[in-house]
Design an enzyme around this catalytic site. Structure first.
Site, mmCIF file in Angstrom:
data_model
loop_
_atom_site.group_PDB
_atom_site.id
_atom_site.type_symbol
_atom_site.label_atom_id
_atom_site.label_comp_id
_atom_site.label_asym_id
_atom_site.label_seq_id
_atom_site.Cartn_x
_atom_site.Cartn_y
_atom_site.Cartn_z
ATOM 1 N NE ARG A 30 0.765 1.497 4.335
ATOM 2 C CZ ARG A 30 2.028 1.829 4.313
ATOM 3 N NH1 ARG A 30 2.633 2.136 3.184
ATOM 4 N NH2 ARG A 30 2.741 1.857 5.422
ATOM 5 C CB SER A 133 7.559 -5.303 1.421
ATOM 6 O OG SER A 133 8.497 -4.913 2.391
ATOM 7 C CG ASP A 177 1.370 -1.072 6.967
ATOM 8 O OD1 ASP A 177 0.849 0.045 6.829
ATOM 9 O OD2 ASP A 177 2.552 -1.228 7.310
HETATM 10 P P1 NG1 Z 1 5.867 0.904 6.632
HETATM 11 O O1 NG1 Z 1 6.928 1.934 6.627
HETATM 12 O O2 NG1 Z 1 5.229 0.721 5.314
HETATM 13 O O3 NG1 Z 1 6.362 -0.404 7.179
HETATM 14 C C1 NG1 Z 1 4.942 1.637 9.055
HETATM 15 C C2 NG1 Z 1 3.995 0.822 9.916
HETATM 16 C C3 NG1 Z 1 2.563 1.356 9.831
HETATM 17 C C4 NG1 Z 1 2.514 2.847 10.089
HETATM 18 C C5 NG1 Z 1 3.547 3.573 9.213
HETATM 19 C C6 NG1 Z 1 3.660 5.041 9.516
HETATM 20 C C7 NG1 Z 1 4.812 -1.474 10.060
HETATM 21 C C8 NG1 Z 1 4.655 -2.873 9.597
HETATM 22 N N1 NG1 Z 1 4.002 -0.569 9.525
HETATM 23 O O4 NG1 Z 1 4.689 1.405 7.676
HETATM 24 O O5 NG1 Z 1 1.753 0.651 10.750
HETATM 25 O O6 NG1 Z 1 2.708 3.150 11.446
HETATM 26 O O7 NG1 Z 1 4.859 3.013 9.365
HETATM 27 O O8 NG1 Z 1 2.456 5.685 9.271
HETATM 28 O O9 NG1 Z 1 5.645 -1.189 10.906
#
Ligand code: NG1
Length: 449
Positions: A30, A133, A177
């Site tokens: 996403r 991912s 996510d």
């Molecule tokens: P990403 O960077 O895509 O892993 C992470 C967190 C989300 C959210 C965002 C900031 C994980 C798996 N996901 O996303 O829950 O907090 O950062 O908005 O850690």
């Protein structure tokens, strides 16, 4: 389901495991349009699914072994037993995302995973890019294990369970996510609220495209970015404790998350609460002992109550973090209204403001992201911001449809040209896409293949 990719994965499955798969699952990554670092605070987000995903071809096994094989061969094969408890591999091992799904299904849903599975895993989401991912891998593994065991579970229920499941890997992440990967709607963004989970589709403004650009800095949450991320979660937890002290008897109960302020004081602008925090603590990094003294508890008690591990250090920025979170939640509300009204210009302004807040108050930008944002703005982006956790990874850009070709040309010329070696294709680094639908499971035998 991308039929060609799924069919070729099924062929590869047959070659590797000696029998055809019974099902193929797909879980998309996403991009978050707005609402960064709000999900673990129980405040809303605005993501949409991208056209990159994790796909798993699977077949049940007679025993309780899960055998994981990576189609791209970047990751070594793994095998584990579903008998509890399921101990993690070393930190950073890709097999932990499968174990997280298995452990979570058993622990949080009581699912009876009596059968193991052969799993052939293929991923097209760049890792450490802020495109989720890791959660797509957890979601795809969960769906594969459920399919292998003939268990039907509503996606809404899975979206409630899997965030806690993913914490198995050590990140204190929120629920955006998994919900986006499972519940996304084609052609739309989603507004997601938490506790309880609620999702509604939001249209994208006509005449605009969303472009994702990689800063070329990988921010692996199985590595260094984990500490930076977890520290911010803890800073928000500490801020809740200071708010409890500041609001005293006007609070009917304790604050589990900053988002409880919106629940307990409906209709009151969230940013109004910042002054209550600032009245208690100064806007500078504080030690745990200083925060504890302001609340009137012992530092060790506070450490235990907030689960603060020693690796997070002893400098906690509360005022700036809260300023970001509360203002970001309000931006999500305004952004949803702008999207509903088809007002791309207003939405773009909110994206820019969100980026400034992520950079200045949440400290999750980096030099390369800043250059990329500047290049994007000069190339005509109506709005440009980092997406996901930050510390590197991708930006998300709103670009007028008529300008998007020249936008890409300029970003290629002024950002990628000097930074890419000949082995990397620029089309792997930035892409334009239509929002995808969420995860799906296709029964392979009935699919006639
Ligand atoms: P990403 O960077 O895509 O892993 C992470 C967190 C989300 C959210 C965002 C900031 C994980 C798996 N996901 O996303 O829950 O907090 O950062 O908005 O850690």
């Amino acid at each position: 389901m991308e039929p060609t990719r799924a069919a070729s994965l099924a062929d590869q499955f047959r070659d590797h495991f000696g029998n055809p798969p019974t099902a193929v699952v797909r879980a998309p990554g996403r991009v978050n349009l707005l609402g960064e670092h709000t999900d673990y605070n129980g405040l809303p987000v605005l993501p949409m699914a991208i056209d990159r995903s994790v796909m798993i071809a699977l077949a049940p096994r007679p025993d309780r072994v899960v055998s994981l094989f990576n189609a791209g061969l970047q990751f070594a094969p793994r095998e584990y037993d579903l008998s509890e408890p399921i101990p993690p591999y070393e930190d950073g091992d890709w097999g932990n995302y499968s174990k997280a799904a298995a452990d979570g299904l058993v622990r949080y849903s009581g699912a009876r995973l009596v059968r193991g599975a052969d799993l052939l895993v293929d991923g097209t989401i760049p890792s450490g890019a802020g495109l989720s991912s890791s959660s797509a891998l957890v979601v795809a593994n969960a769906l594969a294990l459920l399919a292998a065991n003939d268990i039907q579970m509503p996606y809404e229920e899975l979206a409630e369970i899997l965030p806690a499941a993913e914490r198995y890997v050590g990140t204190l992440s929120g629920g955006m996510d998994q919900a986006a990967s499972l519940l996304a709607r084609a052609g739309h963004a989603l507004r997601i609220d938490f506790s309880p989970l609620r999702v509604r589709s939001v249209p994208l403004p006509e005449g605009y495209r969303v472009v994702v650009c990689h800063s070329l800095v990988r921010a692996e949450k199985s590595g260094a970015a984990k500490q930076g991320y977890n520290l911010r979660v803890i800073e928000c937890r500490l801020a809740c404790r200071v708010f409890e002290r500041a609001l005293g008897t006007s609070l009917p109960r304790g604050l589990h998350a900053l988002g409880d302020l919106a629940v307990l004081f409906p209709g009151r602008p969230l940013v109004d609460f910042l002054s209550h925090l600032s009245a208690q603590i100064p806007d500078r990094p504080l030690s745990l002992a200083e925060v504890a003294a302001r609340i009137g508890v012992r530092p060790e008690q506070l450490r235990a109550e907030c689960d603060i591990t020693p690796d997070l250090g002893d400098r906690f920025n509360l005022v700036r973090r809260v300023r970001h979170v509360l203002s970001e939640a309000e931006r999500v509300n305004r952004a949803e209204a702008a999207l509903q009204a088809g007002d791309g210009t207003a939405f773009g302004r909110l994206m820019d403001a969100s980026h400034g807040s992520c950079r200045d108050d949440y400290d999750v930008s980096c030099a390369e992201l800043e250059v990329l944002i500047q290049v994007a703005k000069e190339a005509g982006a109506v709005g440009a911001r980092l997406t996901g956790a930050g510390f590197g990874g991708c930006t998300v850009n709103l670009v007028r449809e008529d300008d998007h070709a020249s936008f890409l040309t300029r970003v290629d010329r002024y950002f990628y040209r000097s930074r890419l070696d000949h082995s990397t294709r620029v089309s792997d680094c930035r892409f334009v896409f239509n929002p995808e639908r969420g995860a799906e499971v296709v029964s392979w035998r009935t699919a006639g293949c």
